[in-house]
Design an enzyme around this catalytic site. Structure first.
Site: not given
Length: 357
Positions: A43-46, A48, A163
């Site tokens: 995603g936009g943050f990292g 997994t 979220d």
């Protein structure tokens, strides 16, 4: 991983060639401890990853979350590092709850931030609805009674999830419990401006458009923001439709969902209040929603006991002519009032008989 939308993001988009992605499927270990198996989400943050902790007996599976901040200034990196430490400790505290993943480790390496959490084997609610179809009102009420105590626990620890959505709620394969994953708070807290003198303070939205209420999109999330997200999750569970498929009232901005569902009057009112655009009109806590749900079986009895209108003599006479249902408590109270009236009448009669002529 979530599909959060970043506005003026200060997280750089993770590339395909991250150190962990290069270790996927290989025999090499990350930090001489973690065997990286596959990418779970991006995603936009990292990113997994699913991994195994080979340093522990049985090599249990775990999740490694790599957060990717765009930080060039050493001073800014230091502040981001301090925030990451603080938020990771908060996640560790929350992980003592059975319905929140346990934090196993956190560290920094080459300017990247990493969280290691227990792997929850199961199916998220979005996939569950795709597999079996929308849920009934009874099943959604059961969902609320299970997830709201977890939310209350999180809020009592002064954390806003930011979220909540079907993708971030997993039904555990082992025992069927619901587990709330992917807290947005840690993502928000480690973000810093990398050049305030030139660009000023940037803005960062953490959450998912459609599930996030207006105040969260305006970067002012409160505890009630999570209540709205739970309400939107209920709509998804009841209809199988994502938030963007619902129309909204052009005058009020409220989601127009009532015509698409046939719910009981009480639950419809509860859901409507959870989804109010204005924070002041919404439930303020998970406890308030639970209390409203628990009142439903007693509404008929409470309606009679909570009648505060003063009756006129005419209306009392009409009530005698057309008796209505009274609860046991109300009947007992009426009997006591009648008994007192008869007693006072007897006392007045006796007084008149003994009075001197």
């Amino acid at each position: 991983m979530d599909s959060s939308v970043a506005i003026f993001s200060r997280f750089r988009r993770p590339t395909q060639n991250t150190p962990l992605s290069q270790l996927c499927g290989s025999k090499r270990l990350f930090r001489n401890r973690y065997k990286v198996l596959q990418t779970l989400g991006r995603g936009g943050f990292g990113v997994t990853y699913l991994a195994k902790d080979v340093s522990l007996p049985g090599s249990p599976e775990c999740v490694i979350k790599q957060l990717c901040p765009k930080v060039n200034n050493p001073a800014i990196l230091q502040r981001a590092s301090e925030r990451f430490e603080r938020e990771a400790k908060t996640l560790a505290q929350l992980g003592s709850h059975a319905q929140v993943p346990q934090l196993l480790d956190y560290f920094q390496e080459q300017g990247e931030f990493y969280l290691v959490q227990e792997y929850i084997r199961g199916v998220n609610l979005a996939k569950e609805v795709r597999n079996v179809g929308p849920l009934s009102e009874l099943a959604v009420k059961r969902f609320l009674r299970e997830i709201l105590p977890v939310l209350d626990y999180i809020h009592r620890n002064q954390v806003i999830h930011r979220d909540i959505k079907p993708l971030n709620i997993i039904r555990c394969e082992d025992d069927g419990r619901l587990v709330l994953i992917d807290f947005g708070a840690v993502k928000e807290q480690i973000v810093e401006v990398d050049d305030m003198t030139q660009r000023g303070q940037s803005t960062q939205f953490v959450g998912t458009v459609g599930f996030a209420p207006p105040e969260q999109i305006s970067l002012r999330p409160v505890f009630a923001s999570d209540i709205y997200a739970i309400g939107m999750t209920c709509l998804y569970l009841l209809t199988g439709r994502p938030p963007m498929e619902f129309d909204c009232d052009p005058l009020t901005g409220e989601i127009m969902w009532e015509s698409m569902l046939h719910l009981s009057d009480h639950f419809g009112k509860v859901l409507s209040k959870m989804l109010k655009c204005s924070v002041v009109d919404r439930y303020q806590s998970a406890e308030q929603v639970l209390r409203a749900l628990e009142l439903e079986p007693y509404l008929d009895k409470l309606a009679d006991c909570m009648n505060t209108k003063t009756r006129s003599h005419e209306s009392e006479a009409e009530a005698v002519e057309a008796p209505r249902y009274l609860s046991p408590i109300a009947r007992r109270a009426q009997e006591i009032r009648d008994w007192r009236s008869r007693l006072l009448a007897k006392q007045r009669t006796r007084k008149n008989l003994v009075s001197p002529v």
